[in-house]
Every structure is written in structure tokens, then in C-alpha cells.
Design a protein around this motif. Structure first.
Motif, PDB file in Angstrom:
ATOM      1  N   MET A   1       1.215  -1.232   0.119  1.00 19.45           N
ATOM      2  CA  MET A   1       0.021   0.131   0.287  1.00 19.45           C
ATOM      3  C   MET A   1       0.949   1.667  -0.410  1.00 19.45           C
ATOM      4  N   SER A   2       2.074   1.098  -0.140  1.00 22.13           N
ATOM      5  CA  SER A   2       2.751   2.525  -0.220  1.00 22.13           C
ATOM      6  C   SER A   2       3.195   2.919  -1.404  1.00 22.13           C
ATOM      7  N   GLU A   3       3.362   1.853  -1.903  1.00 21.38           N
ATOM      8  CA  GLU A   3       2.521   2.193  -4.097  1.00 21.38           C
ATOM      9  C   GLU A   3       1.535   3.133  -4.266  1.00 21.38           C
ATOM     10  N   LEU A   4       0.314   3.099  -3.165  1.00 24.60           N
ATOM     11  CA  LEU A   4      -0.487   3.747  -2.922  1.00 24.60           C
ATOM     12  C   LEU A   4      -0.575   5.829  -2.831  1.00 24.60           C
ATOM     13  N   LEU A   5       0.918   5.599  -2.462  1.00 27.52           N
ATOM     14  CA  LEU A   5       1.102   7.049  -1.276  1.00 27.52           C
ATOM     15  C   LEU A   5       1.755   7.699  -2.373  1.00 27.52           C
ATOM     16  N   ASP A   6       3.075   6.611  -3.036  1.00 28.66           N
ATOM     17  CA  ASP A   6       3.868   6.786  -4.363  1.00 28.66           C
ATOM     18  C   ASP A   6       3.473   7.415  -5.156  1.00 28.66           C
ATOM     19  N   ASN A   7       2.394   6.483  -5.789  1.00 30.19           N
ATOM     20  CA  ASN A   7       1.070   7.260  -6.969  1.00 30.19           C
ATOM     21  C   ASN A   7       0.889   8.355  -6.140  1.00 30.19           C
ATOM     22  N   ILE A   8       0.373   8.777  -5.857  1.00 34.24           N
ATOM     23  CA  ILE A   8      -0.516   9.936  -5.404  1.00 34.24           C
ATOM     24  C   ILE A   8       0.279  11.215  -5.423  1.00 34.24           C
ATOM     25  N   LYS A   9       1.545  10.713  -4.817  1.00 33.40           N
ATOM     26  CA  LYS A   9       3.041  12.096  -5.206  1.00 33.40           C
ATOM     27  C   LYS A   9       2.818  12.294  -6.086  1.00 33.40           C
ATOM     28  N   ASP A  10       2.838  11.195  -6.951  1.00 30.22           N
ATOM     29  CA  ASP A  10       3.013  11.165  -8.818  1.00 30.22           C
ATOM     30  C   ASP A  10       2.828  12.097  -9.473  1.00 30.22           C
ATOM     31  N   VAL A  11       0.907  11.925  -8.719  1.00 29.92           N
ATOM     32  CA  VAL A  11       0.460  12.866  -9.236  1.00 29.92           C
ATOM     33  C   VAL A  11      -0.045  14.215  -8.688  1.00 29.92           C
ATOM     34  N   GLU A  12       0.437  14.407  -8.122  1.00 33.05           N
ATOM     35  CA  GLU A  12       0.967  15.437  -7.156  1.00 33.05           C
ATOM     36  C   GLU A  12       1.677  16.046  -8.083  1.00 33.05           C
ATOM     37  N   LYS A  13       3.069  15.562  -8.175  1.00 31.11           N
ATOM     38  CA  LYS A  13       3.922  16.348  -9.191  1.00 31.11           C
ATOM     39  C   LYS A  13       3.521  16.714 -10.277  1.00 31.11           C
ATOM     40  N   ASN A  14       2.446  16.454 -11.199  1.00 30.42           N
ATOM     41  CA  ASN A  14       1.824  16.136 -12.648  1.00 30.42           C
ATOM     42  C   ASN A  14       0.483  17.505 -12.286  1.00 30.42           C
ATOM     43  N   ILE A  15       0.774  17.733 -11.109  1.00 29.32           N
ATOM     44  CA  ILE A  15      -1.039  18.714 -11.202  1.00 29.32           C
ATOM     45  C   ILE A  15      -0.145  19.833 -10.672  1.00 29.32           C
ATOM     46  N   ASP A  16       1.424  19.957 -10.092  1.00 27.60           N
ATOM     47  CA  ASP A  16       2.223  20.750  -9.459  1.00 27.60           C
ATOM     48  C   ASP A  16       1.906  21.228 -10.569  1.00 27.60           C
ATOM     49  N   SER A  17       3.174  20.808 -11.865  1.00 23.85           N
ATOM     50  CA  SER A  17       3.769  21.233 -13.392  1.00 23.85           C
ATOM     51  C   SER A  17       2.794  21.666 -14.206  1.00 23.85           C
ATOM     52  N   SER A  18       1.318  21.007 -13.856  1.00 20.21           N
ATOM     53  CA  SER A  18       0.259  21.846 -14.960  1.00 20.21           C
ATOM     54  C   SER A  18       0.221  22.791 -14.021  1.00 20.21           C
ATOM     55  N   VAL A  19      -0.453  23.377 -13.021  1.00 22.17           N
ATOM     56  CA  VAL A  19      -0.714  25.068 -12.868  1.00 22.17           C
ATOM     57  C   VAL A  19       0.576  25.440 -13.071  1.00 22.17           C
ATOM     58  N   THR A  30      -9.037  20.752  -7.315  1.00 20.01           N
ATOM     59  CA  THR A  30      -9.206  20.056  -6.235  1.00 20.01           C
ATOM     60  C   THR A  30      -8.585  18.403  -6.944  1.00 20.01           C
ATOM     61  N   LEU A  31      -8.277  17.940  -6.631  1.00 21.40           N
ATOM     62  CA  LEU A  31      -8.034  16.255  -6.912  1.00 21.40           C
ATOM     63  C   LEU A  31      -8.442  15.559  -6.282  1.00 21.40           C
ATOM     64  N   ILE A  32      -9.908  14.860  -6.641  1.00 25.47           N
ATOM     65  CA  ILE A  32     -10.712  13.592  -5.983  1.00 25.47           C
ATOM     66  C   ILE A  32     -10.276  12.518  -6.834  1.00 25.47           C
ATOM     67  N   ALA A  33     -10.023  11.595  -5.639  1.00 18.51           N
ATOM     68  CA  ALA A  33      -9.317  10.057  -5.587  1.00 18.51           C
ATOM     69  C   ALA A  33     -10.485   9.784  -5.954  1.00 18.51           C
ATOM     70  N   VAL A  34     -10.372   9.028  -6.964  1.00 21.71           N
ATOM     71  CA  VAL A  34     -11.587   8.001  -7.486  1.00 21.71           C
ATOM     72  C   VAL A  34     -11.768   6.556  -7.198  1.00 21.71           C
ATOM     73  N   SER A  35     -12.287   6.514  -5.999  1.00 18.98           N
ATOM     74  CA  SER A  35     -11.975   5.082  -5.416  1.00 18.98           C
ATOM     75  C   SER A  35     -12.760   4.028  -5.528  1.00 18.98           C
ATOM     76  N   LYS A  36     -13.774   3.944  -6.401  1.00 21.86           N
ATOM     77  CA  LYS A  36     -14.794   3.280  -6.950  1.00 21.86           C
ATOM     78  C   LYS A  36     -14.074   2.033  -6.975  1.00 21.86           C
ATOM     79  N   THR A  37     -14.775   0.605  -6.727  1.00 25.12           N
ATOM     80  CA  THR A  37     -14.127  -0.464  -6.179  1.00 25.12           C
ATOM     81  C   THR A  37     -12.886  -1.423  -5.622  1.00 25.12           C
TER      82      THR A  37
END
Ligand SMILES: *Cc1c(COP(=O)(O)O)cnc(C)c1O
Length: 231
Positions: A1-19, A30-37
Motif C-alpha cells: 500500500m505504500s505504492e498508493l502514497l507513491d502514486n498520489i505523489k506522482d499525481v501531485e507532481k504532475n498537477i504542480d507542473s500543470s498549474v 481539487t484532486l478527487i481520488a476516484v475510489s470506485k471498486t
């Protein structure tokens, strides 16, 4: 599950570069984490890391998850909603992104009035005109918006779209530009006069481009939680 935090960190990095690229502020997206299933343990893990906005598509799954997770989560209903299910979630979700008919908007208004509340909604627009997707068309949005905006019990806070799945996010830029121009049109025509009007657009395959084109909410599932398995 530490992968989960790594993944969201990567997403945050991408968001930072886009903003940065589009001269926007990180707080405006606002980042909505889509948790279906995905299991509640994963949601709890992100909650513990400070995340509060989660997106779900199915009423029953949403209801079950809510019961075992903290009360201050902001749940975003992003899936197609049937009128007979509104009552189960209306006072529990933060916002309904997927209002795709006048009939649904009226039914939400009615349930909200019963509870003396105002439901925050977005209107879904099928800007890419995909047969498989719900939503108003770019052409009929305005006439529908005119009828929906004054329904008591709801507040229309913006527009939502799901663009096609693509390998190259650039292919969807046109749809995000289109959604933003539809919003600007509504404002120019004086149909909407509050200062905040939100755009919910961008998923795993295209959220970086959506942010560059003005997304206020991005709805990201796979890039955070990994691929979904459907049974
Ligand atoms: C599932 C879903 C998402 C997330 O999709 P990913 O490609 O996994 O990021 C976003 N929006 C809607 C409406 C969805 O149904």
C-alpha cells in the motif's frame, strides 16, 4: 500500500507542473481520488495522508463505504444517478457531478426541499458526443440550464465532462476548451452571475491537460489506486 502514497505523489507532481505551466495556483485545483471498486483501507490510507475528496460512481457502494469511513470526507457522486436512489445519498454527498437531465435535477430539488437543504450539483455535458456517455449536448445545454438554474433545492455550481479514453492527453484538449467556452457563454448571457463556477474535467489519461484548460476538479482513479478489476 505504500505504492498508493507513491502514486498520489506522482499525481501531485504532475498537477504542480500543470498549474505552473498555466499560471494557476495549486489551491485552485481539487484532486478527487476516484475510489470506485477499491477497498476502504485504501481510502483510509489517503485520508490519513490528508486527503478528503473522494469520488464514487455507485450509490450502494458509496453508502457502504461512508458507513465505515470518517464523517469529514467530501464524497463526490460522479456516476450516473437514478432518481429512485437520490434519497440514499443526497444529504451525505458534498456534490453531485453527474446531473444529466432536467428530470434528475427536478427530483434532486424535490428531495433536497424535503430535507430543507440545498444540493450542490454540476451539469454533465457530453462534449465529445460519445454514444456511450450520458449528459447534455453542447447544443442543448443552454436551454436546459435555463430551466434547471431556478429549481429550488439545488444550486448549479458548474459543468462536468468525461472525455474519451486516449493515449495522448492532447487529443482531449479540444473538449476541455469546449467545456470552458460553454461556461463562459452562460456567464456572458447573464444566466450565471455568481463568481465561482466550477469545471469538473480530467481523468487519469488527461488530467494534466484539463488543468491547463481550467479544471477546478480533476477526477483521478487509476493513476492513484491502480487498474480496476470488474467482476
Ligand atoms: C471512473 C471515473 C473516473 C476515474 O477514471 P480513471 O481513468 O481511473 O482516472 C473519473 N470520472 C468518472 C465519471 C468516472 O466514472
Amino acid at each position: 500500500m505504500s505504492e498508493l502514497l507513491d502514486n498520489i505523489k506522482d499525481v501531485e507532481k504532475n498537477i504542480d507542473s500543470s498549474v505552473n505551466k498555466s499560471n494557476r495556483n495549486r489551491e485552485d485545483v481539487t484532486l478527487i481520488a476516484v475510489s470506485k471498486t477499491k477497498p476502504t483501507e485504501m481510502i483510509q490510507k489517503l485520508y490519513d495522508a490528508g486527503y478528503r475528496d473522494f469520488g464514487e460512481n455507485y450509490v450502494q457502494e458509496l453508502s457502504e463505504k461512508m458507513n465505515s469511513l470518517p464523517d469529514d470526507i467530501r464524497w463526490h457522486m460522479i456516476g450516473h444517478l437514478q432518481t429512485n436512489k437520490i434519497k440514499y445519498i443526497i444529504d451525505k454527498v458534498y456534490m453531485i457531478h453527474s446531473v444529466d437531465s432536467i428530470h434528475l435535477a427536478q427530483a434532486i430539488g424535490k428531495e433536497a426541499r424535503k430535507r430543507n437543504m440545498t444540493a450542490k450539483i454540476l451539469l454533465e455535458v457530453n462534449v465529445a458526443e460519445e454514444d456511450t456517455k450520458f449528459g447534455f449536448t453542447s447544443e442543448n445545454l443552454e436551454e436546459n440550464f435555463r430551466q434547471i438554474k431556478d429549481i429550488e433545492g439545488i444550486e448549479v455550481l458548474g459543468l462536468m465532462t468525461s472525455a474519451p479514453y486516449v493515449e495522448n492527453a492532447e487529443e482531449n484538449r479540444q473538449y476541455f476548451v469546449k467545456l470552458r467556452s460553454l461556461m463562459v457563454d452562460l456567464k456572458d448571457k447573464g444566466l450565471y452571475n455568481k463568481n465561482r463556477f466550477f469545471l469538473s474535467m480530467g481523468m487519469t489519461c488527461d488530467y494534466t491537460v484539463a488543468i491547463e484548460e481550467g479544471a477546478d476538479f480533476v477526477r483521478v482513479g487509476t493513476a492513484i489506486f491502480g487498474a480496476r478489476k470488474y467482476v
